[in-house]
Scaffold this motif. Structure first.
Motif, short mmCIF file in Angstrom:
data_model
loop_
_atom_site.label_atom_id
_atom_site.label_comp_id
_atom_site.label_asym_id
_atom_site.label_seq_id
_atom_site.Cartn_x
_atom_site.Cartn_y
_atom_site.Cartn_z
N HIS A 131 0.74 -1.32 0.14
CA HIS A 131 0.07 0.04 -0.15
C HIS A 131 0.88 1.19 -0.04
N ARG A 132 2.05 1.39 0.82
CA ARG A 132 2.78 2.44 0.92
C ARG A 132 3.50 2.69 -0.20
N HIS A 133 4.17 1.60 -0.72
CA HIS A 133 5.21 1.65 -1.52
C HIS A 133 4.89 0.77 -2.91
N PRO A 134 3.82 0.77 -3.57
CA PRO A 134 3.20 0.16 -4.60
C PRO A 134 4.28 -0.19 -5.84
N ASP A 135 5.15 0.71 -5.90
CA ASP A 135 6.18 0.73 -6.98
C ASP A 135 7.33 -0.41 -6.71
N LEU A 136 7.25 -0.74 -5.49
CA LEU A 136 8.45 -1.95 -5.35
C LEU A 136 7.74 -3.26 -5.37
#
Length: 331
Positions: A131-136
């Motif tokens: 949720h906080r870092h969807p690009d990872l």
């Protein structure tokens, strides 16, 4: 490399550790590099690294059996803040703090988005990370964790954090305040645990790594008592009981998990959930009743759940058929 470190190596991977800078100091990370050619997709592209996130009183050494089932894949697994060799990191704890720590690991050691696998509390951390870092995150796998855990029978809705911890974790939390005279005594403590009726080298190296040395009360900085003969260090589990209490309260009543679940109801990212039909003490029914998981499948359209027959909450990542089920979910 110590004997316990050698035990974490597999025939398919070499094993080392790295420290990654996070808020408050270094976070210890297990790193497994494949000894076989890199796994690729049908079009020949390298498959992403795999990041394995452990449970509330565990460490990265819970994962070697799963790693061995991932030939050709680069695998990273942190010791979460307050656990393993990251146990000296200060708070604040909580799912958001752990998620940001794991994000730092992916940015430092993975070449692009990773497949993220979270077991038990590691599932909560992994969901919040996504949720906080969807690009990872390229793919998300929740292993008997990540969804809200129903309260055990007899525990009221208004239970204190301490009552929640005792009800959900039982002996797993009680051991954190105990000391042990030797590594063998600690192994014997775990051999009596009903979840580990089938003792194996994976469990043993996990248990050995979990036992840490602490200065004896009243000792000088050198490790011996201020007066009198030199005494050895105290042996006790590495996990911080303060971290466990804070994380239990946060996972039950904090803001990060509800926000991540609301996001999961809207995301297009597929989420796999693997359920263990037996619980922390190998009791039938597991941490997640089948009906609870089915209800979450209705609430989260991209959640696909399956049961792994014959495993408990621990052996789902330490013994077959759990190992193969997790590896298959990684893809």
């Amino acid at each position: 490399m110590s004997i316990v470190d050698q035990a974490a190596a597999t025939g398919s991977h070499t094993y080392t550790t790295r420290d990654v800078a996070v808020a408050g100091g270094p976070l210890r990370v297990g790193l497994w590099e494949p000894t076989t050619p890199a796994a690729t997709s049908p079009d020949g592209a390298p498959l992403p690294a795999v990041v394995l996130v452990h449970g509330i009183t565990a460490s990265h050494r819970a994962w070697p059996a799963v790693v061995s089932a991932l030939p050709g894949r680069r695998v990273l697994a942190p010791d979460l803040r307050g656990r393993g060799r990251s146990n000296g990191l200060p708070g604040p704890y909580g799912m958001a703090a752990h998620a940001d720590d794991v994000a730092a690991v992916i940015r430092a050691l993975a070449a692009g988005p990773a497949v993220v696998v979270g077991h038990s509390m590691g599932g909560f951390v992994s969901l919040v990370l996504t949720h906080r870092h969807p690009d990872l995150v390229a793919r998300l796998v929740l292993v008997d964790g990540g969804l809200p855990i129903p309260l055990p029978p007899g525990v009221p809705d208004g239970a204190t954090p301490e009552e929640l911890v005792r009800a959900l974790l039982g002996p797993a939390i009680e051991r954190l305040t105990q000391t042990f005279p030797s590594a063998e005594a600690y192994r014997e403590f775990w051999r009596a645990h009903p979840a580990f009726a089938e003792w194996n080298p994976v469990v043993e190296q996990y248990v050995d790594y979990d036992l840490a040395e602490y200065p004896r009360a009243g000792s000088s900085a050198g490790g011996g008592p201020a007066d009198g003969p030199v005494a050895g260090p105290v042996l006790r589990p590495a996990t911080s009981s303060d971290a466990v209490a804070a994380d239990s309260a946060d996972s039950a009543r904090g803001d990060a998990l509800p926000a991540a679940l609301a996001w999961a109801a809207e995301t297009s990212l597929p989420i796999t959930f693997l359920r263990a039909p037996r619980g922390l003490l190998d009791q039938p029914g597991g941490m997640y009743p089948a009906g609870t998981v089915a209800e979450w499948e209705r609430r989260l359209p991209r959640l696909a759940a399956s049961e792994v027959v014959g495993v408990n909450h621990y052996t789902i990542i330490m013994a077959e058929p759990g190992i193969s089920a997790v590896a298959a979910a990684v893809g």
